[in-house]
Design a protein around this motif. Structure first.
Motif, PDB file in Angstrom:
ATOM      1  N   ALA A   1       0.846  -1.195   0.000  1.00 53.56           N
ATOM      2  CA  ALA A   1       0.000   0.000   0.000  1.00 53.56           C
ATOM      3  C   ALA A   1       0.880   1.243   0.000  1.00 53.56           C
ATOM      4  CB  ALA A   1      -0.916   0.001   1.221  1.00 53.56           C
ATOM      5  N   PRO A   2       0.526   2.262  -0.770  1.00 52.65           N
ATOM      6  CA  PRO A   2       1.368   3.476  -0.803  1.00 52.65           C
ATOM      7  C   PRO A   2       1.592   4.089   0.564  1.00 52.65           C
ATOM      8  CG  PRO A   2      -0.248   3.507  -2.571  1.00 52.65           C
ATOM      9  CD  PRO A   2      -0.603   2.346  -1.702  1.00 52.65           C
ATOM     10  N   ARG A   3       0.615   3.977   1.476  1.00 51.99           N
ATOM     11  CA  ARG A   3       0.786   4.587   2.804  1.00 51.99           C
ATOM     12  C   ARG A   3       1.861   3.881   3.634  1.00 51.99           C
ATOM     13  NH1 ARG A   3      -4.147   1.921   3.027  1.00 51.99           N
ATOM     14  NH2 ARG A   3      -4.180   0.092   4.399  1.00 51.99           N
TER      15      ARG A   3
ATOM     16  N   HIS B   1      10.761   6.144   5.218  1.00 46.00           N
ATOM     17  CA  HIS B   1      10.499   5.177   6.275  1.00 46.00           C
ATOM     18  C   HIS B   1       9.524   4.131   5.713  1.00 46.00           C
ATOM     19  CE1 HIS B   1      12.477   7.708   9.254  1.00 46.00           C
ATOM     20  NE2 HIS B   1      11.788   8.740   8.776  1.00 46.00           N
ATOM     21  N   LEU B   2       9.922   2.862   5.769  1.00 43.76           N
ATOM     22  CA  LEU B   2       9.119   1.782   5.208  1.00 43.76           C
ATOM     23  C   LEU B   2       8.467   0.980   6.313  1.00 43.76           C
ATOM     24  CD1 LEU B   2      11.602   0.591   2.438  1.00 43.76           C
ATOM     25  CD2 LEU B   2       9.725   2.218   2.233  1.00 43.76           C
ATOM     26  N   ARG B   3       7.221   0.560   6.066  1.00 40.75           N
ATOM     27  CA  ARG B   3       6.457  -0.198   7.051  1.00 40.75           C
ATOM     28  C   ARG B   3       5.784  -1.381   6.368  1.00 40.75           C
ATOM     29  NH1 ARG B   3       4.003   5.591   8.884  1.00 40.75           N
ATOM     30  NH2 ARG B   3       5.846   6.300  10.031  1.00 40.75           N
ATOM     31  N   GLY B   4       5.348  -2.343   7.198  1.00 40.60           N
ATOM     32  CA  GLY B   4       4.570  -3.465   6.685  1.00 40.60           C
ATOM     33  C   GLY B   4       5.301  -4.247   5.611  1.00 40.60           C
ATOM     34  N   ARG B   5       4.572  -4.542   4.548  1.00 40.88           N
ATOM     35  CA  ARG B   5       5.123  -5.324   3.448  1.00 40.88           C
ATOM     36  C   ARG B   5       6.292  -4.610   2.773  1.00 40.88           C
ATOM     37  NH1 ARG B   5       6.243 -10.128   1.127  1.00 40.88           N
ATOM     38  NH2 ARG B   5       5.954 -10.106  -1.130  1.00 40.88           N
ATOM     39  N   ALA B   6       6.235  -3.277   2.703  1.00 40.70           N
ATOM     40  CA  ALA B   6       7.320  -2.513   2.071  1.00 40.70           C
ATOM     41  C   ALA B   6       8.633  -2.722   2.819  1.00 40.70           C
ATOM     42  CB  ALA B   6       6.958  -1.031   2.032  1.00 40.70           C
ATOM     43  N   ALA B   7       8.584  -2.767   4.150  1.00 39.71           N
ATOM     44  CA  ALA B   7       9.801  -2.964   4.930  1.00 39.71           C
ATOM     45  C   ALA B   7      10.390  -4.352   4.709  1.00 39.71           C
ATOM     46  CB  ALA B   7       9.508  -2.740   6.408  1.00 39.71           C
ATOM     47  N   GLN B   8       9.545  -5.341   4.458  1.00 38.35           N
ATOM     48  CA  GLN B   8      10.024  -6.712   4.230  1.00 38.35           C
ATOM     49  C   GLN B   8      10.735  -6.845   2.886  1.00 38.35           C
ATOM     50  OE1 GLN B   8       6.606  -9.260   4.667  1.00 38.35           O
ATOM     51  NE2 GLN B   8       6.158  -8.543   6.740  1.00 38.35           N
ATOM     52  N   LEU B   9      10.304  -6.076   1.896  1.00 37.79           N
ATOM     53  CA  LEU B   9      10.879  -6.188   0.559  1.00 37.79           C
ATOM     54  C   LEU B   9      12.099  -5.310   0.358  1.00 37.79           C
ATOM     55  CD1 LEU B   9       7.607  -6.099  -1.575  1.00 37.79           C
ATOM     56  CD2 LEU B   9       9.002  -8.100  -1.069  1.00 37.79           C
ATOM     57  N   ALA B  10      12.331  -4.350   1.252  1.00 36.60           N
ATOM     58  CA  ALA B  10      13.338  -3.319   1.010  1.00 36.60           C
ATOM     59  C   ALA B  10      14.748  -3.829   1.237  1.00 36.60           C
ATOM     60  CB  ALA B  10      13.073  -2.127   1.916  1.00 36.60           C
ATOM     61  N   PRO B  11      15.718  -3.227   0.527  1.00 35.94           N
ATOM     62  CA  PRO B  11      17.125  -3.433   0.893  1.00 35.94           C
ATOM     63  C   PRO B  11      17.408  -2.746   2.220  1.00 35.94           C
ATOM     64  CG  PRO B  11      16.919  -1.776  -0.814  1.00 35.94           C
ATOM     65  CD  PRO B  11      15.554  -2.365  -0.633  1.00 35.94           C
ATOM     66  N   SER B  12      18.682  -2.635   2.591  1.00 31.19           N
ATOM     67  CA  SER B  12      19.017  -2.057   3.891  1.00 31.19           C
ATOM     68  C   SER B  12      18.408  -0.663   4.067  1.00 31.19           C
ATOM     69  CB  SER B  12      20.537  -1.994   4.052  1.00 31.19           C
ATOM     70  OG  SER B  12      20.878  -1.408   5.283  1.00 31.19           O
ATOM     71  N   SER B  13      18.485   0.166   3.048  1.00 28.79           N
ATOM     72  CA  SER B  13      17.877   1.489   3.124  1.00 28.79           C
ATOM     73  C   SER B  13      17.587   1.978   1.713  1.00 28.79           C
ATOM     74  CB  SER B  13      18.784   2.482   3.857  1.00 28.79           C
ATOM     75  OG  SER B  13      19.977   2.687   3.133  1.00 28.79           O
ATOM     76  N   VAL B  14      16.678   2.933   1.617  1.00 27.73           N
ATOM     77  CA  VAL B  14      16.303   3.526   0.340  1.00 27.73           C
ATOM     78  C   VAL B  14      16.483   5.031   0.452  1.00 27.73           C
ATOM     79  CG1 VAL B  14      14.479   3.850  -1.362  1.00 27.73           C
ATOM     80  CG2 VAL B  14      14.651   1.679  -0.136  1.00 27.73           C
ATOM     81  N   SER B  15      17.189   5.599  -0.513  1.00 28.04           N
ATOM     82  CA  SER B  15      17.382   7.044  -0.576  1.00 28.04           C
ATOM     83  C   SER B  15      16.537   7.607  -1.706  1.00 28.04           C
ATOM     84  CB  SER B  15      18.859   7.367  -0.803  1.00 28.04           C
ATOM     85  OG  SER B  15      19.063   8.765  -0.889  1.00 28.04           O
TER      86      SER B  15
END
Length: 307
Positions: free
Chosen positions: A78-80, A95-109
């Motif tokens: 979800a975009p939120r 700042h990533l949450r939920g499903r987005a945090a699970q898919l992310a690399p270490s950090s996103v700039s």
């Protein structure tokens, strides 16, 4: 072969015309679906002209981050769940949450840019080792700056002064007032908007006194928006913040919130503290200050006087 040079760094780019969101951002369900609570809270403090630009920029950044995550729009994230806030210097932070945090690399700039009605965003995913190297570099840089004593010359003094100026606290002003019974101007005990504008005028005057030693001359308000009624017995907190300064003009961001409110339904003198401050008015003001020549140009020539 697992060489760092061959590893792929995910990059996402998105370009958006603000007009594409003009109608959608007027619908509460879309705002709740697309934006994090922190983003919506900041959006409430903006004027009408800046609001659409801000929401479009955040939406473009979310699209760019989704491309870094390797998923399309409405495909599990979800975009939120992608919250784009900003540092005290205005740089966007993801700042990533939920499903987005699970898919992310270490950090996103992410970086956001605006050009008239068009916004563009670029997102880059950093692998864990790159993120660790950058953090180590920042720590080493801070350690080195503490360990090395700068030479005592004019160039270094100027550099230190410039550094202090960059970190100098922003110029702000604050007022809290209680609205009296005598200030009710319309039916139903409503207070006119000019009362809030008088508070804004005092804030702008204080800021120009602090920055220029002069009261200045208020020339215009832009993005003026009244968002909630004000009644006698309400306590209003008004804040001003210097946004931009040119040779003759100072641009100030202004907000007024209701923090305590009268409760005539519960009794003649009943009042209550609001659970959260309620935004009642926001605006951007431009004030003009007189041009002053440098002090050196007008200082008396003591040598000539003694001669």
């Amino acid at each position: 072969m697992n060489s760092p040079a061959l590893r792929v760094t995910p990059v996402g780019v998105d370009v958006l015309d603000c007009s594409e969101l003009r109608r959608l951002v007027q619908r509460p369900w879309f705002l709740r679906f697309a934006y994090a609570p922190e983003e919506l809270a900041h959006a409430e403090t903006l004027g009408a002209g800046r609001l659409l630009e801000f929401l479009a920029g955040r939406f473009a950044a979310k699209e760019a981050v989704l491309k870094v995550l390797g998923v399309g729009f409405l495909q599990g994230v979800a975009p939120r769940e992608i919250c784009v806030q900003h540092t005290s210097h205005g740089a966007p932070v993801v700042h990533l949450r939920g499903r987005a945090a699970q898919l992310a690399p270490s950090s996103v700039s992410v970086s956001i840019t605006h050009k008239q009605n068009v916004v563009a965003a670029v997102a880059i995913g950093l692998p864990p080792e790159a993120d660790a190297v950058a953090a180590d570099g920042r720590r080493a840089e801070r350690k080195e700056s503490r360990a090395v004593s700068p030479p005592n010359d004019n160039t270094t003094k100027t550099t230190r002064q410039d550094h202090r100026d960059e970190r100098a606290p922003e110029t702000t002003a604050f007022l809290r007032v209680r609205i009296g019974e005598e200030e009710a101007h319309y039916g139903g005990g409503l207070v006119d908007g000019a009362r809030i504008l008088r508070l804004f005028g005092d804030l702008v005057t204080e800021i120009t006194i602090r920055t220029d030693g002069d009261e200045g001359l208020l020339s215009q308000y832009t993005d003026l928006r009244f968002t909630a009624p004000v009644k006698p017995g309400d306590y209003i907190e008004a804040r001003g913040r210097l946004l931009r300064r040119t040779r003759l003009r100072r641009v100030v961001e202004l907000q007024a919130h209701k923090v305590l409110g009268a409760r005539p339904d519960a009794g003649g003198s009943a009042a209550a503290v609001l659970d959260a401050p309620q935004l009642v008015c926001t605006a951007t003001a431009t004030t003009v200050v007189p041009h002053r020549r440098p002090a050196a140009a007008t200082a008396p020539d003591h040598v000539a006087e003694e001669t």
